[in-house]
Design an enzyme around this catalytic site. Structure first.
Site, PDB file in Angstrom:
ATOM      1  N   GLY A  42      -1.411  -1.450   0.024  1.00 19.42           N
ATOM      2  CA  GLY A  42      -1.423  -2.843  -0.437  1.00 19.42           C
ATOM      3  C   GLY A  42      -1.447  -2.938  -1.944  1.00 19.42           C
ATOM      4  O   GLY A  42      -0.723  -3.742  -2.549  1.00 19.42           O
ATOM      5  N   MET A  43      -2.304  -2.147  -2.564  1.00 16.22           N
ATOM      6  CA  MET A  43      -2.393  -2.154  -4.023  1.00 16.22           C
ATOM      7  C   MET A  43      -1.458  -1.111  -4.616  1.00 16.22           C
ATOM      8  O   MET A  43      -0.789  -1.349  -5.617  1.00 16.22           O
ATOM      9  CB  MET A  43      -3.825  -1.825  -4.459  1.00 16.22           C
ATOM     10  CG  MET A  43      -4.798  -2.906  -4.130  1.00 16.22           C
ATOM     11  SD  MET A  43      -4.378  -4.357  -5.087  1.00 16.22           S
ATOM     12  CE  MET A  43      -5.274  -5.587  -4.198  1.00 16.22           C
TER      13      MET A  43
ATOM     14  N   GLU B  28       2.999   9.748  -0.861  1.00 10.91           N
ATOM     15  CA  GLU B  28       2.467   8.885   0.200  1.00 10.91           C
ATOM     16  C   GLU B  28       2.565   9.649   1.520  1.00 10.91           C
ATOM     17  O   GLU B  28       3.625  10.150   1.886  1.00 10.91           O
ATOM     18  CB  GLU B  28       3.257   7.567   0.245  1.00 10.91           C
ATOM     19  CG  GLU B  28       3.064   6.719   1.495  1.00 10.91           C
ATOM     20  CD  GLU B  28       1.633   6.303   1.774  1.00 10.91           C
ATOM     21  OE1 GLU B  28       1.017   5.661   0.917  1.00 10.91           O
ATOM     22  OE2 GLU B  28       1.118   6.626   2.876  1.00 10.91           O
TER      23      GLU B  28
ATOM     24  N   ARG C  48       5.202   3.959   5.861  1.00 13.40           N
ATOM     25  CA  ARG C  48       4.993   3.231   4.590  1.00 13.40           C
ATOM     26  C   ARG C  48       6.120   3.539   3.616  1.00 13.40           C
ATOM     27  O   ARG C  48       6.632   2.655   2.937  1.00 13.40           O
ATOM     28  CB  ARG C  48       3.667   3.626   3.959  1.00 13.40           C
ATOM     29  CG  ARG C  48       2.464   3.033   4.629  1.00 13.40           C
ATOM     30  CD  ARG C  48       1.761   2.009   3.734  1.00 13.40           C
ATOM     31  NE  ARG C  48       0.948   1.147   4.578  1.00 13.40           N
ATOM     32  CZ  ARG C  48      -0.371   1.064   4.509  1.00 13.40           C
ATOM     33  NH1 ARG C  48      -1.030   1.752   3.619  1.00 13.40           N
ATOM     34  NH2 ARG C  48      -1.015   0.248   5.311  1.00 13.40           N
TER      35      ARG C  48
ATOM     36  N   THR D  60      -4.643   6.308  -3.560  1.00 11.76           N
ATOM     37  CA  THR D  60      -4.932   6.367  -2.131  1.00 11.76           C
ATOM     38  C   THR D  60      -6.230   5.572  -1.935  1.00 11.76           C
ATOM     39  O   THR D  60      -6.931   5.285  -2.906  1.00 11.76           O
ATOM     40  CB  THR D  60      -5.184   7.818  -1.681  1.00 11.76           C
ATOM     41  OG1 THR D  60      -6.257   8.339  -2.471  1.00 11.76           O
ATOM     42  CG2 THR D  60      -3.948   8.679  -1.872  1.00 11.76           C
TER      43      THR D  60
ATOM     44  N   ALA E   9      -9.132   6.248  -1.471  1.00 12.08           N
ATOM     45  CA  ALA E   9     -10.123   7.328  -1.484  1.00 12.08           C
ATOM     46  C   ALA E   9     -11.561   6.821  -1.366  1.00 12.08           C
ATOM     47  O   ALA E   9     -12.460   7.598  -1.023  1.00 12.08           O
ATOM     48  CB  ALA E   9      -9.970   8.136  -2.773  1.00 12.08           C
TER      49      ALA E   9
ATOM     50  N   CYS F  73      -1.504 -13.158 -14.082  1.00 11.30           N
ATOM     51  CA  CYS F  73      -1.280 -13.209 -15.531  1.00 11.30           C
ATOM     52  C   CYS F  73      -2.628 -13.107 -16.238  1.00 11.30           C
ATOM     53  O   CYS F  73      -3.508 -13.936 -16.019  1.00 11.30           O
ATOM     54  CB  CYS F  73      -0.591 -14.527 -15.876  1.00 11.30           C
ATOM     55  SG  CYS F  73      -0.171 -14.678 -17.609  1.00 11.30           S
TER      56      CYS F  73
ATOM     57  N   GLY G  74     -17.685   0.700   3.224  1.00 14.81           N
ATOM     58  CA  GLY G  74     -17.178   2.078   3.209  1.00 14.81           C
ATOM     59  C   GLY G  74     -17.812   2.826   2.053  1.00 14.81           C
ATOM     60  O   GLY G  74     -19.004   2.684   1.769  1.00 14.81           O
TER      61      GLY G  74
HETATM   62  P1  NAD Z   1      -4.315   0.908   1.404  1.00 18.06           P
HETATM   63  O1  NAD Z   1      -5.275   1.373   2.415  1.00 18.06           O
HETATM   64  O2  NAD Z   1      -3.480  -0.282   1.661  1.00 18.06           O
HETATM   65  O3  NAD Z   1      -3.307   2.115   1.039  1.00 18.06           O
HETATM   66  C1  NAD Z   1      -3.702   3.442   0.799  1.00 18.06           C
HETATM   67  C2  NAD Z   1      -2.477   4.336   0.935  1.00 18.06           C
HETATM   68  O4  NAD Z   1      -2.810   5.689   0.641  1.00 18.06           O
HETATM   69  C3  NAD Z   1      -1.912   4.322   2.346  1.00 18.06           C
HETATM   70  O5  NAD Z   1      -0.543   4.003   2.302  1.00 18.06           O
HETATM   71  C4  NAD Z   1      -2.174   5.727   2.863  1.00 18.06           C
HETATM   72  O6  NAD Z   1      -1.226   6.164   3.798  1.00 18.06           O
HETATM   73  C5  NAD Z   1      -2.131   6.526   1.581  1.00 18.06           C
HETATM   74  N1  NAD Z   1      -2.865   7.795   1.673  1.00 18.06           N
HETATM   75  C6  NAD Z   1      -4.066   8.026   2.247  1.00 18.06           C
HETATM   76  N2  NAD Z   1      -4.399   9.316   2.124  1.00 18.06           N
HETATM   77  C7  NAD Z   1      -3.405   9.917   1.450  1.00 18.06           C
HETATM   78  C8  NAD Z   1      -3.206  11.245   1.000  1.00 18.06           C
HETATM   79  N3  NAD Z   1      -4.105  12.192   1.247  1.00 18.06           N
HETATM   80  N4  NAD Z   1      -2.067  11.529   0.325  1.00 18.06           N
HETATM   81  C9  NAD Z   1      -1.126  10.581   0.089  1.00 18.06           C
HETATM   82  N5  NAD Z   1      -1.274   9.287   0.501  1.00 18.06           N
HETATM   83  C10 NAD Z   1      -2.413   8.963   1.161  1.00 18.06           C
HETATM   84  O7  NAD Z   1      -5.148   0.733   0.049  1.00 18.06           O
HETATM   85  P2  NAD Z   1      -4.734  -0.101  -1.266  1.00 18.06           P
HETATM   86  O8  NAD Z   1      -4.978  -1.546  -1.021  1.00 18.06           O
HETATM   87  O9  NAD Z   1      -3.410   0.329  -1.748  1.00 18.06           O
HETATM   88  O10 NAD Z   1      -5.878   0.375  -2.273  1.00 18.06           O
HETATM   89  C11 NAD Z   1      -5.886   1.700  -2.765  1.00 18.06           C
HETATM   90  C12 NAD Z   1      -7.184   1.949  -3.530  1.00 18.06           C
HETATM   91  O11 NAD Z   1      -7.191   1.172  -4.742  1.00 18.06           O
HETATM   92  C13 NAD Z   1      -8.427   1.547  -2.757  1.00 18.06           C
HETATM   93  O12 NAD Z   1      -9.435   2.517  -2.925  1.00 18.06           O
HETATM   94  C14 NAD Z   1      -8.817   0.260  -3.409  1.00 18.06           C
HETATM   95  O13 NAD Z   1     -10.184  -0.042  -3.263  1.00 18.06           O
HETATM   96  C15 NAD Z   1      -8.449   0.536  -4.852  1.00 18.06           C
HETATM   97  N6  NAD Z   1      -8.244  -0.681  -5.652  1.00 18.06           N
HETATM   98  C16 NAD Z   1      -8.042  -0.559  -6.986  1.00 18.06           C
HETATM   99  C17 NAD Z   1      -7.813  -1.700  -7.750  1.00 18.06           C
HETATM  100  C18 NAD Z   1      -7.570  -1.657  -9.211  1.00 18.06           C
HETATM  101  O14 NAD Z   1      -7.640  -2.684  -9.864  1.00 18.06           O
HETATM  102  N7  NAD Z   1      -7.253  -0.519  -9.780  1.00 18.06           N
HETATM  103  C19 NAD Z   1      -7.820  -2.959  -7.169  1.00 18.06           C
HETATM  104  C20 NAD Z   1      -8.011  -3.042  -5.814  1.00 18.06           C
HETATM  105  C21 NAD Z   1      -8.198  -1.911  -5.064  1.00 18.06           C
END
Ligand code: NAD
Length: 525
Positions: free
Chosen positions: A146-147, A166, A171, A234, A236, A380, A462
């Site tokens: 998603g992000m 990925e 996906r 990921t 994580a 923005c 989590g």
């Molecule tokens: P999500 O669950 O939608 O996507 C995670 C992706 O990682 C999935 O497509 C999954 O298949 C992939 N993945 C999992 N394990 C993997 C591995 N070992 N190797 C390769 N790919 C792997 O999560 P998301 O919404 O994209 O969020 C990702 C992270 O970013 C979360 O931890 C979230 O909390 C964090 N986050 C960061 C910000 C920011 O501002 N930087 C904002 C919101 C969320």
């Protein structure tokens, strides 16, 4: 917005919006009850949502929020991943993400500008060799969720060449079909060839590699490959549901995480440690490496990687000066769903801040690169005073009938006042106040008292359990004088408190911003 977060979310059938388990509502009966209540709600009532479930409609003054939400807030000692999973399994709580359970998620665009700005700031990092130039440079990252799927778009915007690892074949296929990535490959060999080819070209390019980051990153180190910039998105933060351990197929992992959760968590953390060690090796070889807010360092440290925190966090390293000025991830949504309204909003925002030309440049880039997902929305980064200036101008346009429907204003919870997270928003604060969670709580109270339409207080689920407190807000510009009053008061209180939070922590830039913008601080002598 409730419907919209599901429309643009990752697994709408499970009510999951993003961040592995981030949900819009507790379950389907709760969703339907919320939907029903929102249809009937009067202005003199407030709908109360407790961890994704509606529990009451109570009479309140007309200027009170229409919706208040509290999600997964546990008292200190109980705020652990174990208690979270147990209460979640009992159907008593959810992880609301930041914006999922507060119905503010607008698709991957929500973090797009943040990621873009972070990449650009990382390119200027004196620890690296980029000297601010990202064109044709090699960015390694992972996760197309998603992000994470905002990453390839941000990479293309900078003119760099991205390799995004990925693990989920579906996906990768979906992102390729949507044009979010330019090409997809299955082996490291092909990936490196694709990166080299793209580096010879003249435009930004994003290659998806179907693979596990815990295997690919170390493999790149073995081959002596050092990208210019390295990070990871990921999920994580969630060792049970968010990170696929090395050596497991997705179907095996899905089956195993409920049957043998402890084994899955162990294997995921060991894999994360391997990925992080590879990132450290790339850092030692000259790459700019940072964590992008997914708790990878905490997870790796828990398995004994003692130098995990030699990798910096993105907020502390690159974003904090913006927060000191109250500048953060503001967003608006054209509730009409009409592209013409979205265009008018972009044009207005582009013209309103001539003193900050980067705002108009960003909007131009976003229009060019960002496909519309769900209701037309725009993220923005605006600061103290800027958000209310725009919102009041929009309210005026709604009043004059120049927009065909009201416009919603909101922001990510990761904002100056909105979040306490000692490993993301408030890492290494100058005064050591990283874990002080009073600020998002004060923020939520101020937002209620200034008449915001929806106010949410979330805590981590989590792997974020016990590590996070945040506040979120939504306001609707419906063209009325009451909306104008509330927009100004709520948006200025929100950013004003953010500036004060950083001034209190000893950041001179925040103290100067407060003085220059007329924020009345009290400094007891
Ligand atoms: P999500 O669950 O939608 O996507 C995670 C992706 O990682 C999935 O497509 C999954 O298949 C992939 N993945 C999992 N394990 C993997 C591995 N070992 N190797 C390769 N790919 C792997 O999560 P998301 O919404 O994209 O969020 C990702 C992270 O970013 C979360 O931890 C979230 O909390 C964090 N986050 C960061 C910000 C920011 O501002 N930087 C904002 C919101 C969320």
């Amino acid at each position: 917005m409730l419907e919209n977060v599901l429309e643009v979310g990752q697994q709408p059938e499970a009510l999951i919006v993003y961040a592995s388990l981030g949900k819009a509502a507790r379950d389907w009966p709760a969703y339907r009850a919320i939907h029903d209540a929102l249809q009937k709600l009067e202005e003199t009532e407030t709908l109360v949502i407790q961890s994704g479930k509606p529990v009451a409609i109570l009479p309140t003054p007309a200027t009170s929020p229409l919706v208040v939400i509290a999600t997964n807030n546990m008292v200190g000692r109980y705020a652990t991943p174990e208690v979270f999973y147990e209460r979640m399994a009992a159907g008593q709580t959810i992880w609301g993400g930041l914006t999922a359970g507060a119905w503010q998620y607008i698709g991957s665009q929500g973090v797009l500008q943040g990621i873009y700005e972070v990449f650009r700031a990382a390119a200027r990092d004196p620890a690296g060799r980029l000297h601010g130039e990202l064109r044709r440079r090699f960015i390694l990252t992972s996760g197309l969720g998603g992000m994470g799927s905002a990453q390839p778009v941000a990479i293309r915007m900078t003119g760099a060449v991205g390799l995004i690892v990925e693990v989920d074949r579906e996906r990768v296929r979906a992102r390729l079909a949507a044009g979010v990535v330019d090409e997809a490959v299955d082996t490291v060999e092909e990936a490196l060839r694709a990166v080299r080819r793209a580096q010879e070209g003249s435009r930004g390019w994003a290659v998806a590699l179907r693979g596990n980051a815990a295997e690919v990153y170390p493999e790149l180190v073995r081959r002596g490959v050092t990208p210019d910039l390295v990070t990871d998105l990921t999920a994580a933060h969630d060792a049970r549901y968010g990170y696929v351990p090395a050596g497991l197929e997705i179907s095996e992992w899905v089956e195993m995480r409920d049957r043998e959760p402890d084994r899955v968590i162990d294997r995921a953390r060991t894999s994360m440690a391997a990925q992080l060690r590879a990132m450290r090796a790339m850092q030692a070889a000259g790459a700019v490496v940072f964590e992008n807010g997914n708790n990878l360092r905490v997870q790796a440290q828990s398995t004994g990687v003692t130098d995990a925190f030699e990798i910096p966090g993105f907020v502390e390293r690159y974003i904090r000066p913006l927060f000191c000025r109250g500048i953060g991830p503001f967003r608006w949504v054209a509730l009409s769903g009409d592209r013409a309204d979205a265009d008018r909003l972009d044009a207005l925002a582009s013209s309103l801040f001539p003193e900050r030309p980067e705002v108009a440049s960003w909007l131009e880039l976003a229009r060019r690169h960002m496909p519309v997902e769900g209701l037309p929305a725009r993220s923005c980064w605006l600061g103290h005073g800027e958000r209310s200036r725009l919102a009041l101008a929009v309210n005026q346009l709604v009043a004059q009938g120049e927009l065909s429907a009201p416009v919603l204003f909101s922001r990510d919870h990761l904002d100056a006042a909105g979040m306490t997270h000692p490993f993301i928003g408030t890492e290494r604060m100058r005064d050591g106040s990283d874990a002080v969670a009073d600020w998002p709580l004060l923020d939520a109270m101020l937002l209620c008292s200034t008449g915001a339409d929806l106010v949410a207080v979330h805590a981590g689920g989590g792997g974020y359990s016990g590590l996070m407190q945040s506040a979120g807000v939504s306001l609707v510009a419906d063209g009325s004088p009451s909306a104008a009053q509330r927009l100004r008061a709520a948006l200025d209180a929100d950013t004003g408190l953010g500036v004060v939070r950083y001034a209190e922590a000893g950041y001179e830039l925040a103290a100067t911003t407060a003085a220059e913008t007329g924020i009345r601080r009290i400094i007891p002598q």
